[in-house]
Write an enzyme that holds these catalytic residues in place. Structure first.
Site, PDB file in Angstrom:
ATOM      1  CB  VAL A  17       8.554  -9.371 -17.567  1.00  0.00           C
ATOM      2  CG1 VAL A  17       7.312  -8.747 -18.210  1.00  0.00           C
ATOM      3  CG2 VAL A  17       8.833 -10.736 -18.183  1.00  0.00           C
ATOM      4  N   PRO A 125       0.459 -18.142 -15.109  1.00  0.00           N
ATOM      5  CG  PRO A 125      -1.137 -19.827 -14.828  1.00  0.00           C
ATOM      6  CD  PRO A 125       0.033 -19.180 -14.152  1.00  0.00           C
ATOM      7  CG  HIS A 179       0.643 -16.406 -22.958  1.00  0.00           C
ATOM      8  ND1 HIS A 179       1.360 -16.303 -24.119  1.00  0.00           N
ATOM      9  CD2 HIS A 179       1.522 -16.153 -21.950  1.00  0.00           C
ATOM     10  CE1 HIS A 179       2.616 -15.995 -23.836  1.00  0.00           C
ATOM     11  NE2 HIS A 179       2.736 -15.907 -22.519  1.00  0.00           N
TER      12      HIS A 179
END
Length: 314
Positions: A17, A125, A179
């Site tokens: 990422v 998270p 999310h």
């Protein structure tokens, strides 16, 4: 609310990422200096070299360096992509225990440098970890932002665009909430090329089933991608770059992020995915969408899911 200064960014975490974000950032020419911090020094050195060689072909020069926490002192933004990786079949919420401890360590080192900019958090998270960064940093809430549902909303817009054969930029629709598994689509305010999705549903009742399938594909996309290639990277990298552009270019644009609620949707003291107006001050204001009773019920379930996990740590 003060504005963040300059265009220097410190990226913490150079995994899939982080590197995808760095690549998007360089291609869009938003940062003068990108300092990258990672515990894997050898791999980081290779990524920094590789990115710098690509800068030659970018429209504007970004200086990419191996960073230290001292670099955070004069950074406009610190972007956190570090954390324990999500394993196949593992939900984002199962990552909490490991990653809250990681956030505490990272934020302590960042704040010790004298950092006074904006945090952007992508580690999962993300809603709970953004709350953790806010708590550990002591910064104003508006200067701590999570990536929230920026990727989920992008996936949803893309799939709706495929269904109606229009560009995603002509689709206006949000995913809000956690999310993760309890997120929800806001169909009541969605439009396709200016046409209300609610009106389309009134004319074609069978559309509801197709839309539910699109939402399920949106919600579960990460699990399929992780199973196929080990991680999600490009989509979230581009999403983080979009949030960064909104901040550094002082755009006052509404982006679906993870923001702290102060009574919006009847909720408070949680970070959760919702549109928010973003600029150099961070979050200027949270946008409270007008949602149906059914959507509100689902949003409350999502908020309660996050709160039940969050209260075990804070």
């Amino acid at each position: 609310m003060k504005e963040t200064v300059g265009n220097k960014i410190v990226l913490i975490g150079a995994g899939d990422v982080g590197v995808a974000y760095a690549y998007a950032l360089i291609n869009q020419g938003m940062a003068d200096h990108l300092a990258i911090i990672d515990i894997d020094e050898k791999k980081l050195e290779g990524n920094v070299m590789d990115l710098n060689h690509g800068v030659v072909w970018a429209d504007s020069r970004t200086r990419v360096t191996k960073g230290t926490y001292a670099d955070c002192e004069d950074a406009a933004m610190v972007v956190i992509c570090a954390g324990a990786a999500q394993k196949p079949g593992e939900t984002r919420l199962q990552l909490v225990d490991k990653n809250v401890k990681i956030m505490k360590s990272i934020v302590g080192d960042v704040m010790a440098s004298g950092f006074d900019g904006i945090f952007l958090v992508a580690s999962n998270p993300v809603d709970i970890l953004t709350y953790a960064v806010w708590k550990f940093s002591g910064l104003e809430w508006n200067r701590v932002i999570g990536s929230g549902t920026v990727l989920d909303s992008a996936r949803f817009r893309y799939m709706l665009g495929e269904l109606y054969e229009v560009a995603p930029s002509s689709v206006h629709a949000y995913i809000i909430g956690e999310h993760g598994d309890t997120e929800l689509p806001v169909l009541s305010s969605a439009t396709i090329a200016g046409v209300s999705l609610s009106r389309m549903l009134d004319k074609d009742p069978e559309l509801e089933g197709r839309l539910e399938k699109i939402f399920e594909d949106t919600r579960d996309a990460a699990y399929h991608i992780i199973d196929a290639k080990g991680s999600t990277s490009y989509g979230i990298g581009m999403g983080l770059a979009r949030i960064t552009r909104a901040i550094l270019q002082n755009q006052d644009v509404a982006v679906p992020v993870s923001a702290l609620l102060h009574g919006e949707y009847g909720e408070e003291d949680i970070y959760i995915g919702t549109p928010a107006v973003v600029n150099r001050r961070g979050i200027r204001r949270v946008v409270e969408l007008e949602i149906t009773d059914h959507e509100m019920e689902r949003f409350k379930h999502s908020a309660n899911t996050l709160r039940e996990i969050q209260k075990q740590f804070f």
